[in-house]
Motif scaffolding. Structure first.
Motif, PDB file in Angstrom:
ATOM      1  N   PRO A 197       0.823  -1.220   0.000  1.00 16.25           N
ATOM      2  CA  PRO A 197       0.000   0.000   0.000  1.00 16.25           C
ATOM      3  C   PRO A 197       0.853   1.265   0.000  1.00 16.25           C
ATOM      4  CG  PRO A 197      -0.021  -1.023   2.169  1.00 16.25           C
ATOM      5  CD  PRO A 197       0.693  -1.974   1.260  1.00 16.25           C
ATOM      6  N   GLN A 198       0.538   2.198  -0.891  1.00 17.59           N
ATOM      7  CA  GLN A 198       1.236   3.467  -1.000  1.00 17.59           C
ATOM      8  C   GLN A 198       0.375   4.585  -0.409  1.00 17.59           C
ATOM      9  OE1 GLN A 198       4.418   3.425  -2.438  1.00 17.59           O
ATOM     10  NE2 GLN A 198       4.028   1.225  -2.386  1.00 17.59           N
ATOM     11  N   PRO A 199       0.990   5.662   0.065  1.00 23.10           N
ATOM     12  CA  PRO A 199       0.198   6.788   0.602  1.00 23.10           C
ATOM     13  C   PRO A 199      -0.409   7.623  -0.523  1.00 23.10           C
ATOM     14  CG  PRO A 199       2.531   7.306   0.718  1.00 23.10           C
ATOM     15  CD  PRO A 199       2.439   5.893   0.215  1.00 23.10           C
ATOM     16  N   MET A 200      -1.171   6.943  -1.360  1.00 23.01           N
ATOM     17  CA  MET A 200      -1.847   7.587  -2.489  1.00 23.01           C
ATOM     18  C   MET A 200      -3.314   7.185  -2.462  1.00 23.01           C
ATOM     19  SD  MET A 200       0.977   7.069  -5.531  1.00 23.01           S
ATOM     20  CE  MET A 200       0.044   8.086  -6.692  1.00 23.01           C
ATOM     21  N   VAL A 201      -4.174   8.109  -2.859  1.00 23.52           N
ATOM     22  CA  VAL A 201      -5.611   7.910  -2.736  1.00 23.52           C
ATOM     23  C   VAL A 201      -6.148   7.042  -3.871  1.00 23.52           C
ATOM     24  CG1 VAL A 201      -7.854   9.067  -2.759  1.00 23.52           C
ATOM     25  CG2 VAL A 201      -5.932  10.080  -1.507  1.00 23.52           C
ATOM     26  N   SER A 202      -7.014   6.074  -3.489  1.00 20.06           N
ATOM     27  CA  SER A 202      -7.707   5.239  -4.460  1.00 20.06           C
ATOM     28  C   SER A 202      -9.090   4.921  -3.906  1.00 20.06           C
ATOM     29  CB  SER A 202      -6.920   3.949  -4.701  1.00 20.06           C
ATOM     30  OG  SER A 202      -7.653   3.049  -5.507  1.00 20.06           O
ATOM     31  N   ASN A 203     -10.071   4.748  -4.795  1.00 15.12           N
ATOM     32  CA  ASN A 203     -11.430   4.340  -4.397  1.00 15.12           C
ATOM     33  C   ASN A 203     -12.001   5.225  -3.286  1.00 15.12           C
ATOM     34  OD1 ASN A 203     -11.276   2.223  -6.238  1.00 15.12           O
ATOM     35  ND2 ASN A 203     -10.515   0.774  -4.700  1.00 15.12           N
ATOM     36  N   VAL A 204     -12.213   6.476  -3.600  1.00 17.86           N
ATOM     37  CA  VAL A 204     -12.845   7.393  -2.642  1.00 17.86           C
ATOM     38  C   VAL A 204     -14.307   6.980  -2.462  1.00 17.86           C
ATOM     39  CG1 VAL A 204     -13.462   9.781  -2.153  1.00 17.86           C
ATOM     40  CG2 VAL A 204     -11.307   9.263  -3.337  1.00 17.86           C
ATOM     41  N   GLN A 205     -14.722   6.729  -1.221  1.00 18.16           N
ATOM     42  CA  GLN A 205     -16.084   6.256  -0.951  1.00 18.16           C
ATOM     43  C   GLN A 205     -17.084   7.408  -1.036  1.00 18.16           C
ATOM     44  OE1 GLN A 205     -16.301   4.100   2.730  1.00 18.16           O
ATOM     45  NE2 GLN A 205     -14.590   2.745   2.215  1.00 18.16           N
ATOM     46  N   GLU A 206     -18.277   7.056  -1.519  1.00 20.72           N
ATOM     47  CA  GLU A 206     -19.341   8.060  -1.618  1.00 20.72           C
ATOM     48  C   GLU A 206     -19.758   8.536  -0.233  1.00 20.72           C
ATOM     49  OE1 GLU A 206     -22.647   6.697  -3.844  1.00 20.72           O
ATOM     50  OE2 GLU A 206     -21.489   6.330  -5.684  1.00 20.72           O
ATOM     51  N   ASP A 207     -20.065   9.846  -0.169  1.00 23.68           N
ATOM     52  CA  ASP A 207     -20.554  10.487   1.065  1.00 23.68           C
ATOM     53  C   ASP A 207     -19.545  10.390   2.212  1.00 23.68           C
ATOM     54  OD1 ASP A 207     -22.998  11.028  -0.221  1.00 23.68           O
ATOM     55  OD2 ASP A 207     -23.771   9.043   0.327  1.00 23.68           O
ATOM     56  N   SER A 208     -18.272  10.207   1.880  1.00 19.94           N
ATOM     57  CA  SER A 208     -17.226  10.142   2.904  1.00 19.94           C
ATOM     58  C   SER A 208     -16.594  11.516   3.097  1.00 19.94           C
ATOM     59  CB  SER A 208     -16.147   9.135   2.507  1.00 19.94           C
ATOM     60  OG  SER A 208     -15.458   9.587   1.344  1.00 19.94           O
ATOM     61  N   ASP A 230       5.524   8.921   4.959  1.00 20.31           N
ATOM     62  CA  ASP A 230       6.411   8.134   4.103  1.00 20.31           C
ATOM     63  C   ASP A 230       5.788   6.817   3.659  1.00 20.31           C
ATOM     64  OD1 ASP A 230       8.542  10.017   4.326  1.00 20.31           O
ATOM     65  OD2 ASP A 230       8.990   9.213   6.317  1.00 20.31           O
ATOM     66  N   SER A 231       4.689   6.420   4.293  1.00 27.32           N
ATOM     67  CA  SER A 231       4.073   5.136   3.953  1.00 27.32           C
ATOM     68  C   SER A 231       2.579   5.204   4.237  1.00 27.32           C
ATOM     69  CB  SER A 231       4.708   3.997   4.759  1.00 27.32           C
ATOM     70  OG  SER A 231       4.393   4.132   6.135  1.00 27.32           O
ATOM     71  N   TRP A 232       1.866   4.217   3.693  1.00 27.35           N
ATOM     72  CA  TRP A 232       0.440   4.127   3.978  1.00 27.35           C
ATOM     73  C   TRP A 232       0.197   3.894   5.471  1.00 27.35           C
ATOM     74  CZ3 TRP A 232      -4.259   5.134   2.296  1.00 27.35           C
ATOM     75  CH2 TRP A 232      -5.336   4.471   2.877  1.00 27.35           C
ATOM     76  N   THR A 233       1.082   3.142   6.103  1.00 31.00           N
ATOM     77  CA  THR A 233       0.949   2.888   7.547  1.00 31.00           C
ATOM     78  C   THR A 233       1.011   4.187   8.323  1.00 31.00           C
ATOM     79  OG1 THR A 233       1.957   0.692   7.309  1.00 31.00           O
ATOM     80  CG2 THR A 233       1.918   1.641   9.512  1.00 31.00           C
ATOM     81  N   ASP A 234       1.970   5.070   7.977  1.00 30.18           N
ATOM     82  CA  ASP A 234       2.055   6.384   8.631  1.00 30.18           C
ATOM     83  C   ASP A 234       0.738   7.150   8.473  1.00 30.18           C
ATOM     84  OD1 ASP A 234       4.652   5.853   9.309  1.00 30.18           O
ATOM     85  OD2 ASP A 234       5.538   7.035   7.691  1.00 30.18           O
ATOM     86  N   MET A 235       0.238   7.161   7.256  1.00 26.04           N
ATOM     87  CA  MET A 235      -1.002   7.886   6.957  1.00 26.04           C
ATOM     88  C   MET A 235      -2.180   7.303   7.734  1.00 26.04           C
ATOM     89  SD  MET A 235      -2.751   8.357   3.206  1.00 26.04           S
ATOM     90  CE  MET A 235      -4.508   8.724   3.041  1.00 26.04           C
ATOM     91  N   LEU A 236      -2.297   5.975   7.715  1.00 23.73           N
ATOM     92  CA  LEU A 236      -3.409   5.305   8.373  1.00 23.73           C
ATOM     93  C   LEU A 236      -3.388   5.548   9.877  1.00 23.73           C
ATOM     94  CD1 LEU A 236      -5.808   3.383   7.786  1.00 23.73           C
ATOM     95  CD2 LEU A 236      -4.262   1.479   8.291  1.00 23.73           C
ATOM     96  N   GLN A 237      -2.211   5.408  10.491  1.00 27.23           N
ATOM     97  CA  GLN A 237      -2.108   5.583  11.940  1.00 27.23           C
ATOM     98  C   GLN A 237      -2.453   7.010  12.345  1.00 27.23           C
ATOM     99  OE1 GLN A 237       1.880   4.282  12.904  1.00 27.23           O
ATOM    100  NE2 GLN A 237       1.267   2.134  13.101  1.00 27.23           N
ATOM    101  N   THR A 238      -1.971   7.981  11.569  1.00 30.28           N
ATOM    102  CA  THR A 238      -2.250   9.380  11.897  1.00 30.28           C
ATOM    103  C   THR A 238      -3.743   9.673  11.835  1.00 30.28           C
ATOM    104  OG1 THR A 238      -0.100  10.034  10.987  1.00 30.28           O
ATOM    105  CG2 THR A 238      -1.740  11.766  11.283  1.00 30.28           C
ATOM    106  N   ILE A 239      -4.403   9.169  10.797  1.00 30.30           N
ATOM    107  CA  ILE A 239      -5.845   9.387  10.654  1.00 30.30           C
ATOM    108  C   ILE A 239      -6.624   8.656  11.744  1.00 30.30           C
ATOM    109  CG2 ILE A 239      -7.833   8.922   9.170  1.00 30.30           C
ATOM    110  CD1 ILE A 239      -5.941   9.376   6.771  1.00 30.30           C
ATOM    111  N   GLN A 240      -6.269   7.395  12.011  1.00 27.38           N
ATOM    112  CA  GLN A 240      -7.001   6.624  13.015  1.00 27.38           C
ATOM    113  C   GLN A 240      -6.866   7.220  14.412  1.00 27.38           C
ATOM    114  OE1 GLN A 240      -5.574   2.571  12.551  1.00 27.38           O
ATOM    115  NE2 GLN A 240      -7.175   2.082  11.060  1.00 27.38           N
ATOM    116  N   GLN A 241      -5.759   7.886  14.675  1.00 34.01           N
ATOM    117  CA  GLN A 241      -5.533   8.474  15.996  1.00 34.01           C
ATOM    118  C   GLN A 241      -6.142   9.871  16.124  1.00 34.01           C
ATOM    119  OE1 GLN A 241      -1.275   8.302  16.430  1.00 34.01           O
ATOM    120  NE2 GLN A 241      -1.232   6.049  16.505  1.00 34.01           N
TER     121      GLN A 241
END
Length: 418
Positions: A197-208, A230-241
């Motif tokens: 997984p790359q820190p790039m956007v794909s499949n944007v969900q409707e009404d999100s 630097d990675s999807w993990t970095d992005m995911l963790q930051t958003i989830q927190q």
């Protein structure tokens, strides 16, 4: 049935590769390995190849490599024993028959006066067809036959105790090391097929949230709130927190960079009993082999850090048996993974392999880490420790380990059925 088959295959592979590490490197430093076993208890299958007997045993709770000299020899030839001897073409002893000698009609029967099967490699004794005391040279690979079961003798230089501390350490640490190698291979297969997984956007969900603020497919996330991503993990963790918090995301697009602010949606997660951040996008997946290897190393590092963070809770008083899973819990989790598909079993097996590697390296008696501690003490003292005392320590450690397994299993049963 699928779960049971998956458990047998996964744990069979993890145990086999662990014990193979011990076996291969013990042989490399010159230690005679008598047995390579998967499981404990009564033998279900056995086959001897070269010097080692390969066995599968009834209880699938682990495995072992029995190295010469780790335990006292079960049979010692003492003065007064009557044994049978058979010989090679060069008149060296190739077989020492301790009992049931009548079945070996070609054996020379002698009454033993003295024997040294470790250093001098000889037997002295009396026989009916020779006058006086006769000395017989014993071949380095001679077999001791007791109840028709063969057991190769172990000259001192082939025994575990004769080796230098670093050689012993190599043979011991090789087991957990092979678990990390296996995890690396399994993770690499997983990421090669699934993609990294790359820190790039794909499949944007409707009404999100992502759709509301205008994130589009192909946007590359460079930073969040000024912190480099630097990675999807970095992005995911930051958003989830950051549930229900405003964040500012710097994204790279075809026409340059753009700063986008958004309020992260909070979604309740039952497994962690709290809200986590969610914006409604998926990552772009890369299928580069090099990135798969890099991601595998990163994944192993993350798992190791998580395990040690959990172990640190013991010293803060926050540790609970709920953080551990025994055989029942692992079986249950494996059943869930089986339902997710074969590819996820590679990732699950890799996670288990890392966990087993780390657990075996813990400095506790009966585990490889405990044995490494004793080897370290031997190196410091410049002489071996009392093998009887070390054996008692490992026995107590094994008993406590089994008690912990029982406690965790009981906790698993309570969690699943009560």
């Amino acid at each position: 049935m699928q779960t049971l088959i998956a458990i047998i295959v996964i744990f069979g592979l993890i145990i086999a590769i662990h014990e193979w590490g011990h076996l291969y490197f013990a042989k490399k430093v010159g230690i005679l390995c008598r047995e390579f076993a998967i499981g404990f208890g009564p033998k279900l299958f056995s086959k001897k190849k070269n010097e080692t007997v390969y066995t599968v045993r009834l209880l699938p709770l682990g495995g072992f490599v029995r190295m010469a000299g780790e335990d006292p020899e079960t049979v010692q030839i003492k003065p007064g024993y009557e044994v049978g001897l058979t010989f090679n073409e060069d008149d060296t002893v190739k077989e020492i028959i301790v009992n049931n000698k009548a079945k070996h009609t070609d054996a020379k029967i002698i009454s033993v006066e003295r024997a040294d099967l470790e250093h001098g490699l000889f037997i002295e004794g009396y026989s009916d067809d020779a006058e006086g005391l006769v000395r017989y040279d014993v071949h380095r690979q001679a077999d001791m036959i007791v109840d028709e079961e063969r057991n190769q003798i172990a000259p001192w230089d082939r025994q575990y105790g004769s080796k230098k501390p670093w050689q012993k350490a190599v043979a011991i640490v090789a087991g957990p090391a092979m678990n990390f190698v296996l995890a690396l291979i399994l993770f690499a297969v997983f990421f090669s097929i699934q993609g990294v997984p790359q820190p790039m956007v794909s499949n944007v969900q409707e009404d999100s949230v992502a759709e509301e603020v205008g994130l589009t497919e192909g946007d590359e996330v460079l930073s969040i709130d000024g912190q480099s991503i630097d990675s999807w993990t970095d992005m995911l963790q930051t958003i989830q927190q950051s549930p229900n918090e405003e964040i500012t995301m710097l994204v790279n697009r075809e026409n340059g960079t753009e700063s986008i602010s958004m309020v992260v949606e909070g979604v309740y997660q039952e497994t962690v009993d709290q809200e986590i951040g969610f914006i409604g996008v998926e990552p772009v997946m890369s299928h580069s082999f090099l990135e798969s290897i890099q991601q595998s190393f990163s994944q192993i590092q993350d798992v190791v850090v998580l395990i040690f963070e959990t172990l640190q809770l013991i010293f803060t008083g926050e540790f609970s048996l709920d953080y551990l899973a025994g055989p029942v819990g692992i079986y249950d989790y494996t059943g869930d993974v089986v339902q997710m598909g074969m590819l996820n079993l590679f990732q699950w097996a890799a996670l288990l392999s890392v966990n087993i590697g780390i657990v075996n390296l813990l400095p506790l008696p009966a585990l490889d880490g405990g044995r490494l501690i004793f080897i370290g003490l031997e190196a410091i003292r410049r002489k071996p420790l009392d093998p009887n005392k070390e054996g008692i320590a490992h026995f107590i450690g094994f008993a406590l380990l089994m008690l912990l397994v029982l406690m965790v299993t009981w906790n698993d049963l309570n969690r699943l059925f009560m």
